[in-house]
Write a protein that holds these residues in place. Structure first.
Motif, PDB file in Angstrom:
ATOM      1  N   GLN A  56       0.900   6.981   1.456  1.00  0.00           N
ATOM      2  CA  GLN A  56       2.159   7.108   0.713  1.00  0.00           C
ATOM      3  C   GLN A  56       3.329   6.601   1.554  1.00  0.00           C
ATOM      4  O   GLN A  56       4.219   5.916   1.051  1.00  0.00           O
ATOM      5  CB  GLN A  56       2.404   8.569   0.319  1.00  0.00           C
ATOM      6  N   ARG A  57       3.309   6.935   2.833  1.00  0.00           N
ATOM      7  CA  ARG A  57       4.397   6.505   3.720  1.00  0.00           C
ATOM      8  C   ARG A  57       4.396   4.992   3.895  1.00  0.00           C
ATOM      9  O   ARG A  57       5.459   4.349   3.861  1.00  0.00           O
ATOM     10  CB  ARG A  57       4.261   7.197   5.080  1.00  0.00           C
ATOM     11  N   ARG A  58       3.211   4.413   4.052  1.00  0.00           N
ATOM     12  CA  ARG A  58       3.123   2.955   4.213  1.00  0.00           C
ATOM     13  C   ARG A  58       3.596   2.238   2.948  1.00  0.00           C
ATOM     14  O   ARG A  58       4.299   1.223   3.020  1.00  0.00           O
ATOM     15  CB  ARG A  58       1.690   2.542   4.552  1.00  0.00           C
ATOM     16  N   ALA A  59       3.210   2.775   1.791  1.00  0.00           N
ATOM     17  CA  ALA A  59       3.627   2.168   0.530  1.00  0.00           C
ATOM     18  C   ALA A  59       5.136   2.265   0.356  1.00  0.00           C
ATOM     19  O   ALA A  59       5.794   1.301  -0.067  1.00  0.00           O
ATOM     20  CB  ALA A  59       2.917   2.845  -0.639  1.00  0.00           C
ATOM     21  N   ALA A  60       5.696   3.421   0.683  1.00  0.00           N
ATOM     22  CA  ALA A  60       7.149   3.600   0.570  1.00  0.00           C
ATOM     23  C   ALA A  60       7.886   2.627   1.477  1.00  0.00           C
ATOM     24  O   ALA A  60       8.876   1.992   1.070  1.00  0.00           O
ATOM     25  CB  ALA A  60       7.523   5.039   0.906  1.00  0.00           C
ATOM     26  N   GLU A  61       7.401   2.482   2.699  1.00  0.00           N
ATOM     27  CA  GLU A  61       8.030   1.545   3.643  1.00  0.00           C
ATOM     28  C   GLU A  61       7.981   0.115   3.106  1.00  0.00           C
ATOM     29  O   GLU A  61       8.966  -0.629   3.181  1.00  0.00           O
ATOM     30  CB  GLU A  61       7.324   1.618   5.002  1.00  0.00           C
ATOM     31  N   ALA A  62       6.826  -0.265   2.542  1.00  0.00           N
ATOM     32  CA  ALA A  62       6.676  -1.624   2.012  1.00  0.00           C
ATOM     33  C   ALA A  62       7.635  -1.867   0.853  1.00  0.00           C
ATOM     34  O   ALA A  62       8.221  -2.949   0.732  1.00  0.00           O
ATOM     35  CB  ALA A  62       5.237  -1.846   1.561  1.00  0.00           C
TER      36      ALA A  62
END
Length: 275
Positions: A164-170
Motif C-alpha cells: 500500500q505504501r509503495r503504491a501510494a508513493e508511486a
C-alpha cells in the motif's frame, strides 16, 4: 435592510453514475454528504440497472448532458469540493477533466477511481484508466483506490501495508497531492488504510466487521471525505472522521437485499434510542 447571507461552504459536486439499488453511486454520495453536514450537487454520468446482486445493465448519459449538469451547478451554486466516481470511458474522463479545468481549477478534487463493483462487475474500460492517469490524477487533492485499483494504477503489488505504501508513493509521483490506499480487500482481522500526502503519512486501523453489507463503501467513504474537506477540514482529519462515519454505517446496516447489501448512510441522524 438586506439580510446578511452566511458564507457558503460544504458544497460538493459529485460526478458519478447512478445506482438504482440506492447503495452506491450518486445515491450513496448524496446520503453520505448530507449525513456529514455537506450539500450535494450531482452530474450523473450513467444510469445503471443495479441491485445488491450485481450490475445488470448500464446506460451512459450523453456527454453534453454531463457537461451541462456540471456547468450549471458550478456557475450558479459553486463548489468547495469535487468528487468523481464512475467514469466509464476515456471520452467521459476527458470531458470531465476539461470542464473542471475550465470552471473549477482551484477546487479540491477527490477522485474515487471506480473500476469494479462490489459484485465483481467491471465498470470502466482500459482507455478510461489511461485517461484517468493522465488527466484527472495529476493535481487531485486525494485519490482513494482500494487495493486492486491501486495495483492497476500504480503497477505495484498491493497485498499488505508495504505494498500500500509503495503504491501510494508511486501515485504521488504521478502527480496526486494525496493518496488513500484502502485495505479492505486485504485479508486480516484489522483493516489498515494508508494515507500519504505531500506532508506526511498516516496508518489508519479499524477492526474488520464480518458482514455482507459492504455495497457502496468506497463511494460512501470518498463522498464523506469530500464533504468534510468542503467544510474546511484538512485531509488527514477528513479521512479519519469519514472512516469513523463509514465504520458506523457498516455496523448499523439493515441487511437489505440478497447480495452485497447497502450500509446505513443515515445512522448518524438517528436518536440514541433508535440506535
Amino acid at each position: 435592510m438586506t439580510e446578511k447571507r452566511p458564507d457558503p461552504n460544504g458544497r460538493v459536486l459529485v460526478v458519478a453514475g447512478s445506482d438504482s439499488g440506492g447503495g452506491a453511486g450518486i445515491q450513496a454520495d448524496i446520503k453520505a454528504i448530507m449525513a456529514t453536514g455537506g450539500y450535494a450537487m450531482t452530474a450523473i454520468t450513467a444510469i445503471t440497472v443495479q441491485d445488491t446482486t450485481g450490475v445488470h445493465d448500464v446506460h451512459p448519459v450523453p456527454l453534453n448532458t454531463v457537461r451541462g449538469q456540471m456547468a450549471v451547478c458550478l456557475k450558479d451554486i459553486g463548489a468547495d469540493a469535487i468528487k468523481t466516481g464512475m467514469l466509464a470511458t476515456a471520452d467521459l474522463v476527458e470531458l470531465v477533466a476539461e470542464t473542471l479545468d475550465e470552471r473549477a481549477r482551484d477546487v479540491p478534487r477527490i477522485v474515487d477511481p471506480v473500476m469494479v463493483a462490489t459484485s465483481g462487475d467491471r465498470l470502466i474500460d482500459e482507455r478510461a484508466v489511461d485517461a484517468l492517469m493522465s488527466l484527472l490524477i495529476p493535481g487531485t487533492a486525494l485519490l482513494t483506490p482500494n487495493a486492486p485499483e491501486a495495483e492497476v494504477l500504480s503497477g505495484k503489488s498491493v497485498d499488505g501495508v508495504n505494498g500500500q505504501r509503495r503504491a501510494a508513493e508511486a501515485l504521488l509521483n504521478r502527480g496526486a497531492k494525496g493518496v488513500l490506499v484502502k485495505g479492505g480487500h486485504i485479508p486480516g482481522r484489522v483493516i489498515t488504510d494508508v494515507l500519504q500526502t505531500e506532508h506526511g503519512e498516516w496508518l489508519l486501523e479499524s477492526e474488520r466487521i464480518v458482514t455482507t453489507s459492504t455495497h457502496g463503501t468506497g463511494c460512501t467513504l470518498a463522498s464523506a471525505i469530500a464533504s468534510l474537506i468542503a467544510q474546511g477540514q484538512p485531509i488527514d482529519a477528513a479521512v479519519e472522521q469519514a472512516r469513523d462515519y463509514l465504520h458506523g454505517a457498516i455496523q448499523h446496516a439493515k441487511g437489505f437485499g440478497s447480495g452485497h447489501g447497502p450500509v446505513d448512510h443515515g445512522w448518524t441522524l438517528q436518536t440514541d434510542v433508535e440506535r
